[in-house]
Design an enzyme around this catalytic site. Structure first.
Site, short mmCIF file in Angstrom:
data_model
loop_
_atom_site.label_atom_id
_atom_site.label_comp_id
_atom_site.label_asym_id
_atom_site.label_seq_id
_atom_site.Cartn_x
_atom_site.Cartn_y
_atom_site.Cartn_z
N SER A 152 0.46 -1.02 0.00
CA SER A 152 -0.32 -0.34 0.03
C SER A 152 1.06 1.46 -0.07
O SER A 152 2.02 0.80 0.26
CB SER A 152 -0.65 0.19 1.82
OG SER A 152 -1.39 1.15 1.28
N TYR A 165 -2.57 -1.31 10.42
CA TYR A 165 -2.54 -1.44 8.81
C TYR A 165 -0.81 -0.77 8.14
O TYR A 165 -0.67 -1.33 7.69
CB TYR A 165 -3.71 -0.70 8.55
CG TYR A 165 -4.14 -0.83 6.40
CD1 TYR A 165 -4.25 -2.17 5.74
CD2 TYR A 165 -3.28 0.03 5.20
CE1 TYR A 165 -4.73 -2.12 4.47
CE2 TYR A 165 -3.53 0.24 4.12
CZ TYR A 165 -4.13 -1.33 3.63
OH TYR A 165 -3.87 -1.21 2.78
P1 NAD Z 1 -11.11 -6.02 -1.57
O1 NAD Z 1 -12.15 -6.81 0.54
O2 NAD Z 1 -12.70 -6.36 -2.09
O3 NAD Z 1 -10.21 -7.44 -1.44
C1 NAD Z 1 -9.94 -8.13 -0.32
C2 NAD Z 1 -9.90 -9.50 -0.09
O4 NAD Z 1 -9.39 -9.99 0.19
C3 NAD Z 1 -11.16 -9.94 -0.89
O5 NAD Z 1 -11.37 -11.07 -1.64
C4 NAD Z 1 -11.43 -10.91 1.01
O6 NAD Z 1 -12.96 -11.49 0.67
C5 NAD Z 1 -9.73 -11.35 1.06
N1 NAD Z 1 -9.90 -11.40 2.46
C6 NAD Z 1 -9.85 -10.93 3.59
N2 NAD Z 1 -10.08 -11.70 4.16
C7 NAD Z 1 -9.17 -12.79 4.37
C8 NAD Z 1 -9.16 -14.18 5.00
N3 NAD Z 1 -8.55 -14.05 5.88
N4 NAD Z 1 -8.85 -14.94 4.05
C9 NAD Z 1 -8.97 -15.29 2.93
N5 NAD Z 1 -9.25 -13.28 2.37
C10 NAD Z 1 -9.76 -12.41 2.72
O7 NAD Z 1 -10.65 -4.91 -1.48
P2 NAD Z 1 -8.75 -4.15 -2.34
O8 NAD Z 1 -8.69 -3.00 -1.57
O9 NAD Z 1 -9.37 -5.31 -3.17
O10 NAD Z 1 -7.42 -5.14 -1.56
C11 NAD Z 1 -6.47 -6.00 -2.04
C12 NAD Z 1 -6.08 -5.48 -1.55
O11 NAD Z 1 -5.31 -4.28 -1.94
C13 NAD Z 1 -5.29 -5.13 -0.22
O12 NAD Z 1 -4.22 -6.45 0.43
C14 NAD Z 1 -5.26 -4.28 0.93
O13 NAD Z 1 -4.90 -3.94 1.05
C15 NAD Z 1 -4.80 -3.42 -1.19
N6 NAD Z 1 -5.10 -1.74 -1.16
C16 NAD Z 1 -6.15 -1.80 -0.93
C17 NAD Z 1 -5.75 -0.09 -1.05
C18 NAD Z 1 -7.52 0.50 -1.66
O14 NAD Z 1 -7.46 1.13 -2.21
N7 NAD Z 1 -8.34 -0.64 -1.56
C19 NAD Z 1 -4.65 0.70 -1.23
C20 NAD Z 1 -3.60 -0.45 -1.75
C21 NAD Z 1 -3.58 -1.56 -1.32
#
Ligand code: NAD
Length: 268
Positions: A152, A165
């Site tokens: 991130s 986080y």
């Molecule tokens: P999201 O919630 O749509 O995706 C997260 C995924 O992880 C989901 O499919 C969820 O079901 C899965 N998950 C959560 N806990 C879990 C567990 N214990 N076991 C298995 N799967 C699990 O959100 P996203 O934004 O697509 O997040 C994906 C990644 O991107 C994450 O690591 C997040 O930290 C990172 N990220 C997102 C952003 C943003 O702004 N959306 C920014 C920086 C980093």
């Protein structure tokens, strides 16, 4: 899509590759699964929601590739082991591991609970190491592989009210560097993508926006992104393209790096 790409003679970047994407049922993971499949990879997605997983697999198969869903809670060692062994059983190899599953918890040093701290660390840090450790024997036996970790922009700069986080994502950045050095001679590359604020449906589930219709939602997003350099949030597909770059031979001389995709947010 499959037929169109082949007919146009454009070589697909991931033909013949098997990719395992954790948390591939939604958000950035799901968008990456689509792009990988469009580029010819056979894809295994993991997650906890079986219904969503099966729906996603059906969509991925339309690209003319093989796809599977493996139910896994990556905070559990046995689920991580199962995800790896199922990928091998179904598709025979693991060329690309995208450690994407992650959760965000709000809180500062004073009000973050022990439980929240452990949840964030178990998934965002331990599971990334664990899935990599479990995939590595197969990558070594194949003669190489690629790991992409989803960190991130908050792993690169300080963040307010997101202590656990941000610390977890900084750990992912450092894990990426350390693993890259240990694995470079074994033809295994390890890089991280660092998304900035990227609009995903989870934000609606978490109640970040109070919008009763699409028009109001679009306006709420514009208002909320007003302080960002590009005046908008990223889209999962924009992060997926960076992941594809790191997963493909387009980045063949890159390892141990973090690719920040944040619309300029950390350039300030
Ligand atoms: P999201 O919630 O749509 O995706 C997260 C995924 O992880 C989901 O499919 C969820 O079901 C899965 N998950 C959560 N806990 C879990 C567990 N214990 N076991 C298995 N799967 C699990 O959100 P996203 O934004 O697509 O997040 C994906 C990644 O991107 C994450 O690591 C997040 O930290 C990172 N990220 C997102 C952003 C943003 O702004 N959306 C920014 C920086 C980093």
């Amino acid at each position: 899509m499959n037929g169109l790409l082949q007919a146009s003679g454009i070589p697909r970047k991931l033909s013949g590759k098997v990719a395992l994407i954790t948390g591939g049922t939604s958000g950035i993971g799901a968008a990456t699964a689509d792009l990988f499949a469009a580029e010819g990879a056979d894809v295994v997605i993991t997650g906890r929601r079986a219904g969503l997983g099966q729906e996603k697999v059906e969509a991925l198969c339309k690209y003319g590739v093989q796809a599977a869903y493996v139910q896994a809670d990556h905070t559990r060692l046995e689920d991580c082991e199962h995800a790896i062994t199922e990928t091998i059983r179904l598709l025979g190899r693991i060329d690309i591991l995208f450690n994407n599953a992650g959760i965000v918890m709000e809180g500062n040093a004073e009000n973050t609970s022990e439980e929240d701290w452990d949840s964030v660390m178990n998934l965002n840090v331990t599971a990334v190491w664990r899935m990599s450790r479990l995939a590595l024997p197969y990558m070594r036996a194949q003669g190489g592989g690629v790991i992409v970790n989803n960190a991130s922009d908050w792993g690169m700069v300080g963040a307010e009210n997101a202590l656990a986080y941000a610390v977890s994502k900084a750990a992912v950045v450092q894990m990426t560097r350390c693993m890259a050095l240990d694995l470079a001679a074994g033809n295994i590359r390890v890089n991280a993508v660092c998304p900035g604020d990227t609009f995903v449906l989870r934000w609606l589930e978490k109640g970040y926006f109070e919008a009763s219709d699409p028009v109001t939602l679009e306006q709420a997003k514009v208002d909320a992104a007003a302080g960002l350099p590009m005046k908008r949030f990223g889209q999962p597909e924009e992060i997926a393209h960076a992941v594809l770059f790191l997963a493909s031979t387009d980045s063949s001389f890159m390892t141990g790096q973090t690719l920040v995709v944040d619309g300029g947010n950390t350039a300030r």
